[in-house]
Design a protein around this motif. Sequence first.
Motif, PDB file in Angstrom:
ATOM      1  N   ARG A   1       0.809  -1.231   0.000  1.00 15.78           N
ATOM      2  CA  ARG A   1       0.000   0.000   0.000  1.00 15.78           C
ATOM      3  C   ARG A   1       0.837   1.275   0.000  1.00 15.78           C
TER       4      ARG A   1
ATOM      5  N   THR B   1      -7.391   3.901  -2.329  1.00 17.45           N
ATOM      6  CA  THR B   1      -8.083   3.432  -1.119  1.00 17.45           C
ATOM      7  C   THR B   1      -9.589   3.457  -1.356  1.00 17.45           C
TER       8      THR B   1
ATOM      9  N   GLU C   1      -0.020  -7.406   4.560  1.00 13.63           N
ATOM     10  CA  GLU C   1      -1.394  -7.830   4.273  1.00 13.63           C
ATOM     11  C   GLU C   1      -1.742  -9.210   4.820  1.00 13.63           C
TER      12      GLU C   1
ATOM     13  N   ALA D   1      -8.233  -2.414  -5.069  1.00 10.25           N
ATOM     14  CA  ALA D   1      -8.502  -1.037  -4.661  1.00 10.25           C
ATOM     15  C   ALA D   1      -9.154  -0.310  -5.835  1.00 10.25           C
TER      16      ALA D   1
ATOM     17  N   ALA E   1      -8.379  -0.201   0.195  1.00  5.54           N
ATOM     18  CA  ALA E   1      -7.866  -1.442  -0.372  1.00  5.54           C
ATOM     19  C   ALA E   1      -8.374  -2.616   0.455  1.00  5.54           C
TER      20      ALA E   1
END
Length: 188
Positions: free
Chosen positions: A15, A21, A130, A61, A23
């Motif tokens: 990111r 965004t 993530e 995203a 995401a």
Amino acid sequence: MEHVYFFGYGSLVNRTTHEHTPAHRARLHGWRRAWRAVPERALCYLTAVRDPDAHIDGLIAPVPGDSWAELDRREGAYDRHDATQSLTHDSDAHAVVVYAIDPGRHSDPGPDNPILLSYLDVVVAGYLAEYGPGGPAQFFDSTLGWQAPILDDRAAPRYARARPLTDEIRTLTDAGLAALGSRIIAAA
């Protein structure tokens, strides 16, 4: 307003390399990540290739309409492919694309098609953020093309979106490459 989303499976999972965004984690079915060589570039590209028995964990995203030109420039070697029906995710996305190199334009990498270590560090950092500690391991295990050598450019990163390297990312990346038996070559 409803936006089309992108599915990221490489540096777009990190990111910190983009401002899209919100995401969400996602899984793309029927595709696999692979390092590939293309005629116009000596370095390897990470791309998605169709594989009915595989899947790729990544990130989706939204892309506001006026942001596609910027993202298309970033992903200049890739074509957009509709991935909407191939994804599982927890978001309100109704349309999703994946960037992938046209299969007729790439081939398996050889000894003259190295992978940039600075790029790989960015990808590993994204998967760790993530998916936790298992994210980088899954990335290494599910990606094809590791016969390509690794170009160690950490001292002077060549990847445009390289990020400061932490000891944790260095350790995870180096361990993943060691487990694969990757050949590391020094940057000139």
